[in-house]
Enzyme design. Structure first.
Site, PDB file in Angstrom:
ATOM      1  N   ASP A 150       4.705  -0.465  -3.153  1.00 36.64           N
ATOM      2  CA  ASP A 150       4.434  -1.733  -3.848  1.00 36.64           C
ATOM      3  C   ASP A 150       2.936  -1.924  -4.081  1.00 36.64           C
ATOM      4  O   ASP A 150       2.115  -1.426  -3.311  1.00 36.64           O
ATOM      5  CB  ASP A 150       4.989  -2.891  -2.999  1.00 36.64           C
ATOM      6  CG  ASP A 150       5.108  -4.177  -3.798  1.00 36.64           C
ATOM      7  OD1 ASP A 150       5.036  -4.134  -5.046  1.00 36.64           O
ATOM      8  OD2 ASP A 150       5.263  -5.237  -3.168  1.00 36.64           O
ATOM      9  N   ASN A 177      14.562  -3.846 -11.145  1.00 33.99           N
ATOM     10  CA  ASN A 177      13.400  -3.552 -12.000  1.00 33.99           C
ATOM     11  C   ASN A 177      13.720  -3.603 -13.496  1.00 33.99           C
ATOM     12  O   ASN A 177      12.823  -3.721 -14.325  1.00 33.99           O
ATOM     13  CB  ASN A 177      12.794  -2.180 -11.664  1.00 33.99           C
ATOM     14  CG  ASN A 177      11.975  -2.175 -10.383  1.00 33.99           C
ATOM     15  OD1 ASN A 177      11.824  -1.141  -9.733  1.00 33.99           O
ATOM     16  ND2 ASN A 177      11.434  -3.327  -9.997  1.00 33.99           N
ATOM     17  N   SER A 215      14.190   0.080  -8.837  1.00 32.11           N
ATOM     18  CA  SER A 215      15.322  -0.656  -8.259  1.00 32.11           C
ATOM     19  C   SER A 215      16.223  -1.195  -9.361  1.00 32.11           C
ATOM     20  O   SER A 215      15.815  -1.291 -10.527  1.00 32.11           O
ATOM     21  CB  SER A 215      14.806  -1.816  -7.411  1.00 32.11           C
ATOM     22  OG  SER A 215      14.313  -2.842  -8.246  1.00 32.11           O
ATOM     23  N   ARG A 226      -0.891  -4.979  -8.997  1.00 29.77           N
ATOM     24  CA  ARG A 226      -2.070  -5.677  -8.457  1.00 29.77           C
ATOM     25  C   ARG A 226      -3.279  -4.741  -8.377  1.00 29.77           C
ATOM     26  O   ARG A 226      -4.413  -5.148  -8.619  1.00 29.77           O
ATOM     27  CB  ARG A 226      -1.744  -6.276  -7.080  1.00 29.77           C
ATOM     28  CG  ARG A 226      -0.962  -7.579  -7.188  1.00 29.77           C
ATOM     29  CD  ARG A 226      -0.363  -7.975  -5.873  1.00 29.77           C
ATOM     30  NE  ARG A 226       0.773  -7.128  -5.531  1.00 29.77           N
ATOM     31  CZ  ARG A 226       1.267  -6.994  -4.307  1.00 29.77           C
ATOM     32  NH1 ARG A 226       0.710  -7.627  -3.297  1.00 29.77           N
ATOM     33  NH2 ARG A 226       2.313  -6.230  -4.096  1.00 29.77           N
TER      34      ARG A 226
HETATM   35  C1  FPP Z   1       5.775  -1.493  -7.411  1.00 30.60           C
HETATM   36  O1  FPP Z   1       4.573  -1.967  -7.907  1.00 30.60           O
HETATM   37  C2  FPP Z   1       6.131  -0.224  -7.958  1.00 30.60           C
HETATM   38  C3  FPP Z   1       7.199   0.005  -8.781  1.00 30.60           C
HETATM   39  C4  FPP Z   1       8.142  -0.986  -9.260  1.00 30.60           C
HETATM   40  C5  FPP Z   1       7.476   1.318  -9.284  1.00 30.60           C
HETATM   41  C6  FPP Z   1       7.146   2.410  -8.363  1.00 30.60           C
HETATM   42  C7  FPP Z   1       6.749   3.561  -9.143  1.00 30.60           C
HETATM   43  C8  FPP Z   1       5.745   4.407  -8.838  1.00 30.60           C
HETATM   44  C9  FPP Z   1       4.909   4.366  -7.659  1.00 30.60           C
HETATM   45  C10 FPP Z   1       5.410   5.477  -9.697  1.00 30.60           C
HETATM   46  C11 FPP Z   1       6.600   6.078 -10.227  1.00 30.60           C
HETATM   47  C12 FPP Z   1       7.260   7.000  -9.321  1.00 30.60           C
HETATM   48  C13 FPP Z   1       8.166   7.826  -9.844  1.00 30.60           C
HETATM   49  C14 FPP Z   1       8.834   8.894  -9.062  1.00 30.60           C
HETATM   50  C15 FPP Z   1       8.481   7.678 -11.258  1.00 30.60           C
HETATM   51  P1  FPP Z   1       4.586  -3.341  -8.660  1.00 30.60           P
HETATM   52  O2  FPP Z   1       4.583  -3.042 -10.109  1.00 30.60           O
HETATM   53  O3  FPP Z   1       5.722  -4.183  -8.185  1.00 30.60           O
HETATM   54  O4  FPP Z   1       3.216  -3.941  -8.202  1.00 30.60           O
HETATM   55  P2  FPP Z   1       2.854  -5.466  -8.018  1.00 30.60           P
HETATM   56  O5  FPP Z   1       3.691  -5.995  -6.873  1.00 30.60           O
HETATM   57  O6  FPP Z   1       1.413  -5.416  -7.681  1.00 30.60           O
HETATM   58  O7  FPP Z   1       3.136  -6.138  -9.318  1.00 30.60           O
END
Ligand code: FPP
Length: 244
Positions: free
Chosen positions: A19, A67, A64, A23
């Site tokens: 996560d 998402n 998820s 940010r």
């Molecule tokens: C959370 O950050 C991350 C995700 C929803 C996606 C996770 C994906 C990756 C780390 C890269 C992709 C990996 C693969 C294997 C494709 P957020 O966007 O919720 O961050 P925030 O809470 O700061 O908004």
């Protein structure tokens, strides 16, 4: 910062909620997509560090079921990133003896993604050095509901009695069937919740929440989380180990 000491008995299975990409990017005046892109490099570091540390399974929450509610452009970017990761990294992971497994709902997925995920699993299925479990289109409640539906079907067909339904039977019908349960769940980005990730499987996992955003994740942060885990006493619902 000093390097944490190596842990003599590392957890066998570590699960990570990656996560903080958005940010991380916003704090640098960058678009959120830049955070996701940097998240891929962090993932590469995490796989290397986990394997070096003697961890056997690493499960990552890459996308998820919730998402899909993000803006269409962000969803498209994340799906594209997954495809690029598979295209660019699977050959090298395979060469290093990494097995790839994918958990999550495969119904109604874009066939191009589905075939890439299937192919990555097929190609690496004989590898034993390390297992990278990619949770994609994953939601734990939905996974448990799918398993319950299959149990109901077996009961309907007369292949199982309702009195025979146990936790072991349900466990075998989950996407994670055959894998050890996570010993340690790490969530980056400072939030302290589980967000529909491996609810059943984490019954006895230790949770470690770290403030760093996912794109900053590295071997040192992993080692510190593992040390925190190792310092805890796991009782699995029993009592403290007795000293004679
Ligand atoms: C959370 O950050 C991350 C995700 C929803 C996606 C996770 C994906 C990756 C780390 C890269 C992709 C990996 C693969 C294997 C494709 P957020 O966007 O919720 O961050 P925030 O809470 O700061 O908004």
């Amino acid at each position: 910062m000093s390097q944490p000491l190596p842990v003599s008995k590392p957890p066998r299975h570590v699960a990570i909620i990656m996560d903080g990409n958005g940010r991380w990017a916003t704090s640098r005046g960058l678009p959120r997509s830049a955070g996701h892109k940097a998240g891929i490099d962090a993932l590469r570091r995490a796989v290397r560090a986990a394997a070096d540390m003697g961890i056997e399974y690493l499960t990552i929450y890459s996308f998820s079921t919730e998402n899909w509610s993000r803006p269409r452009t962000e969803v498209a970017f994340l799906l594209d990133l997954l495809k690029r990761f598979i295209r660019q990294d699977v050959a090298e992971l395979h060469a290093s003896g990494v097995r790839i497994r994918v958990i999550g709902d495969r119904e109604n997925l874009d066939p191009s993604i589905l075939s890439m995920l299937d192919e990555a699993e097929r190609l690496t299925q004989g590898n034993t050095a390390f297992t990278l479990v990619v949770a994609f289109n994953y939601g734990s409640r939905q996974e448990i509901a799918r398993a319950a539906r299959r149990i109901a079907e077996q009961v309907e067909q007369g292949n199982l009695k309702s009195s025979e339904v146990t936790a072991t039977i349900l466990d075998r019908l989950l996407d994670t069937s055959g894998m050890p349960e996570p010993d340690l769940l790490i969530r980056t980005g400072g939030e302290e919740r589980i967000s529909n990730f491996l609810l059943w499987q984490c019954a006895y996992a230790e949770f470690v929440f770290v403030p760093e955003f996912w794109p900053d994740f590295n071997a040192e942060i992993l080692a510190r989380a593992v040390q925190t885990y190792a310092a805890r006493e796991r009782r699995f619902g029993g009592l403290k180990a007795q000293t004679a």
